[in-house]
Design an enzyme around this catalytic site. Structure first.
Site, PDB file in Angstrom:
ATOM      1  N   GLU A 326      13.501 -10.845  -6.076  1.00  0.00           N
ATOM      2  CA  GLU A 326      12.904 -12.250  -6.326  1.00  0.00           C
ATOM      3  C   GLU A 326      13.873 -13.297  -5.759  1.00  0.00           C
ATOM      4  O   GLU A 326      14.096 -14.052  -6.312  1.00  0.00           O
ATOM      5  CB  GLU A 326      12.742 -12.568  -7.721  1.00  0.00           C
ATOM      6  CG  GLU A 326      11.726 -11.481  -8.465  1.00  0.00           C
ATOM      7  CD  GLU A 326      11.443 -12.051  -9.672  1.00  0.00           C
ATOM      8  OE1 GLU A 326      10.166 -12.082  -9.925  1.00  0.00           O
ATOM      9  OE2 GLU A 326      12.321 -11.982 -10.590  1.00  0.00           O
ATOM     10  N   CYS A 410       6.390 -16.676 -16.178  1.00  0.00           N
ATOM     11  CA  CYS A 410       7.440 -17.815 -15.985  1.00  0.00           C
ATOM     12  C   CYS A 410       6.725 -19.132 -15.482  1.00  0.00           C
ATOM     13  O   CYS A 410       7.184 -20.089 -15.431  1.00  0.00           O
ATOM     14  CB  CYS A 410       8.575 -17.125 -15.342  1.00  0.00           C
ATOM     15  SG  CYS A 410       8.424 -16.487 -13.635  1.00  0.00           S
TER      16      CYS A 410
HETATM   17 ZN   LIG Z   1       8.194 -17.843 -12.062  1.00  0.00          ZN
END
Ligand SMILES: [Zn+2]
Length: 642
Positions: A326, A410
């Protein structure tokens, strides 16, 4: 408007630019309807979906324990369920901004109920983490590296500060002060304390917010401790792994670069690892640099900024191309169709950039803040406020769409809290200087040089570049008004009370010092025209291609307006671009550009004859609006005519 809360005088160093609180800015214009959508739709929906995901059952000690709802991952070390407190924290923060926008008793009661549950959950010593208290009791502070324990605390603190600003209620703020005190009693340089720091940075910037709102220096000191301690030898995360009976080298992500703990922060020069962690850390570092006038952080912050913006930033202001970590890979690695470019990373870049403006106006930072905000971040939220992108590619074959929810949710509350608090990013205020970083219709009440000043911006920005600012100080007052001239503007004109000014920008800001009177007007006209952008030769996927920009907006073409395949179109450098409208997107400014479209006379997969080219035109829409109409192809980087 409520009276803004000011931190104690002891915490008011000179010439430090702080943001306003959300209740000081009434947002209209471009962002007004977006704030309204979050206030009326998204804020409630976040609570619905958090509760549907069973988060409240984990938090509320009066409800049956849900146990493991989301299976462990990463070699059985983590589950995204460990991060649920952060999702609630960001949702409370979003709800707080929503309540500031529009009172809503039902929403406020729902937030209060969650806060009450956290109050009941809080341990005697102040500790507060629903995972470790209810699902894995007895294991607190054993794995800061992987399990987001201090990150969760940060998001709950940010939620508490926002809720206090919006409602004036102290309960959640008091709960989180007790938890911050517990963390302060546990971590620090004293011999009896742990020398740990967050595996996922976030608490650092949250503690700065807490210090500012409460006037308590110890929260700022704790933020500084976490920044200073990070990456020092012996590595805390390695020692912690050994204490758990694990080998540090078995870390799922291989290297502590993943969480920017590979070396002390002042020695860091390259943006590495997980993108959101990185930008949150740098945001915290910039906050500490501002609050402590700590210039020793500058070389790192400057180098990290250049490394990101000169080699690793998508044209949309997104970053972190890889799904695997990520985050970052290697310089100039900016694939389009597989771009990860998490919404949270662009949001985090807005946070970082805004904090780089803590000590002086500098358009280098504000330009990137604006680019990330209007493009890579805003794309994360659908126009109706109900669906969310996690990753933000710059090319799609029609199969990439916003999520209703995500196992790791998130992004939805992150983009929502940013949009709902957007007014706080418009201004920076120091003792005798007011900086206008972003332009949007709004009215604000700001204390500058000891005097209350009403500030009103009237503008259709980013539809056009004309901005009229009216100042209404309570009494005549001398201060510097700094107006940003964005890097994309080919030119500008400035008039003060109708008289043309020949002021020239300093680091991209027109800094006008004078005694301001009620009714003074400043008119700034930024030259806003469509432009083509070309990528550095080392960005392989963008070679032979150009992107379209107008003002702060990056454009893309979509199948809804253009016949697929979109890669069949080629555009000429300097081809005429005209302002246009696109169906189904209200009065958004679309762009039409002359193009050629290629075709082959047969359906053969390969041919020995070159394609035929015929005249066509392409219609482009702002990137942040893509995937709000019929599903289909999307492309940012258009082929150029060879
Ligand atoms: Zn996120």
């Amino acid at each position: 408007m409520n009276k803004p809360f000011n931190a104690g005088d002891a915490l008011q160093p000179k010439s430090k630019f702080r943001p306003l609180s959300v209740n000081q800015v009434e947002v209209g214009g471009f962002f007004g309807p977006r704030v309204d959508v979050v206030a009326t739709t998204t804020a409630k929906l976040l609570f619905d979906r958090c509760i549907e995901a069973r988060m409240l059952e984990q938090v509320d000690p009066d409800l049956p324990n849900p146990g493991i709802v989301i299976p462990f991952d990463h070699g059985n070390t983590v589950t995204t369920q460990m991060f649920w407190d952060s999702d609630f924290g960001k949702s409370i923060e979003t709800a707080a901004y929503a309540l500031n926008r529009k009172r809503d008793e039902e929403l406020e009661a729902r937030v209060d109920a969650v806060i009450d549950a956290y109050g009941r959950l809080q341990a005697e010593d102040g500790y507060l983490n629903s995972w470790y208290q209810r699902i894995q009791p007895g294991q607190r502070w054993t794995n800061l590296r992987d399990r987001h324990e201090l990150y969760n605390a940060g998001h709950l603190i940010e939620g508490a500060v926002a809720y206090y600003h919006a409602t004036g209620k102290r309960k959640f703020l008091d709960i989180m002060c007790r938890y911050a005190d517990c963390i302060d009693a546990t971590f620090g340089a004293d011999a009896n304390k742990k020398r740990g720091y967050p595996g996922h940075p976030e608490l650092e910037l949250a503690l700065v917010k807490l210090g500012r709102v409460t006037g308590e220096q110890r929260y700022l000191d704790l933020a500084k401790f976490f920044v200073d301690e990070r990456g020092r030898e012996p590595k805390y995360f390695d020692q912690e792994a050994i204490a758990r009976g694990e080998k540090p080298e078995d870390f799922h992500f291989t290297t502590l670069e993943y969480c920017q703990a590979h070396k002390p922060v002042r020695e860091q020069r390259e943006v590495v690892g997980h993108a959101v962690r990185a930008a949150y850390l740098y945001a915290g570092m910039a906050d500490v640099a501002t609050e402590f006038s700590d210039e020793s952080l500058d070389p790192a912050l400057e180098a990290l900024w250049s490394h990101l913006t000169d080699r690793n930033l998508y044209v949309t202001g997104g970053f972190g191309p890889s799904k695997d970590n990520e985050g970052l890979t290697f310089d100039y690695d900016l694939p389009n169709e597989t771009a990860y470019a998490e919404t949270c990373a662009a949001v985090a870049l807005v946070f970082w950039a805004s904090r780089m403006l803590g000590r002086a106006p500098d358009a280098r930072f504000a330009d990137v803040m604006e680019r990330a905000l209007y493009n890579g971040a805003l794309s994360g939220l659908s126009e109706d406020g109900t669906h969310f992108f996690y990753d933000n590619p710059l090319e799609s074959y029609g199969n990439h769409h916003r999520w209703r929810w995500h196992r790791c949710p998130c992004c939805p509350p992150n983009i929502s809290r940013l949009v709902a608090s957007i007014g706080t990013y418009f201004y920076g205020v120091a003792e005798d200087e007011l900086a206008l970083h972003l332009y949007c219709e709004n009215a604000a009440e700001i204390e500058v040089a000891g005097t209350k000043v009403g500030v009103k911006q009237e503008t259709a920005y980013p539809k056009d570049g004309r901005i009229a600012v009216t100042l209404t100080p309570e009494a005549p007052v001398e201060f510097t008004l700094s107006l940003r001239v964005p890097g994309w503007a080919r030119g500008f004109s400035l008039a003060i009370n109708g008289e043309a000014s020949d002021a020239t920008p300093e680091k991209g800001y027109l800094r006008i010092r004078r005694q301001w009177q009620a009714g003074d007007t400043i008119e700034l006209d930024l030259e806003m025209q469509p432009e083509m952008l070309y990528a550095h030769p080392k960005v392989a996927p963008d070679q032979g291609r150009a992107a379209l920009l107008r003002g702060p907006l990056i454009y893309c073409v979509e199948e809804t307006d253009n016949k697929a395949p979109l890669n069949a179109y080629v555009v000429k450098d300097g081809a005429p671009v005209t302002l246009d409208q696109a169906e189904g997107l209200g009065d958004t400014v679309a762009l039409s550009i002359e193009a050629l479209v290629e075709s082959q006379p047969t359906d053969a997969l390969y041919a020995t004859t070159p394609p035929e080219r015929t005249s066509a035109s392409l219609k482009a829409i702002p990137y942040y609006l893509w995937d709000n109409r019929a599903p289909g192809e999307m492309l940012v980087w258009l082929r150029r005519e060879a």
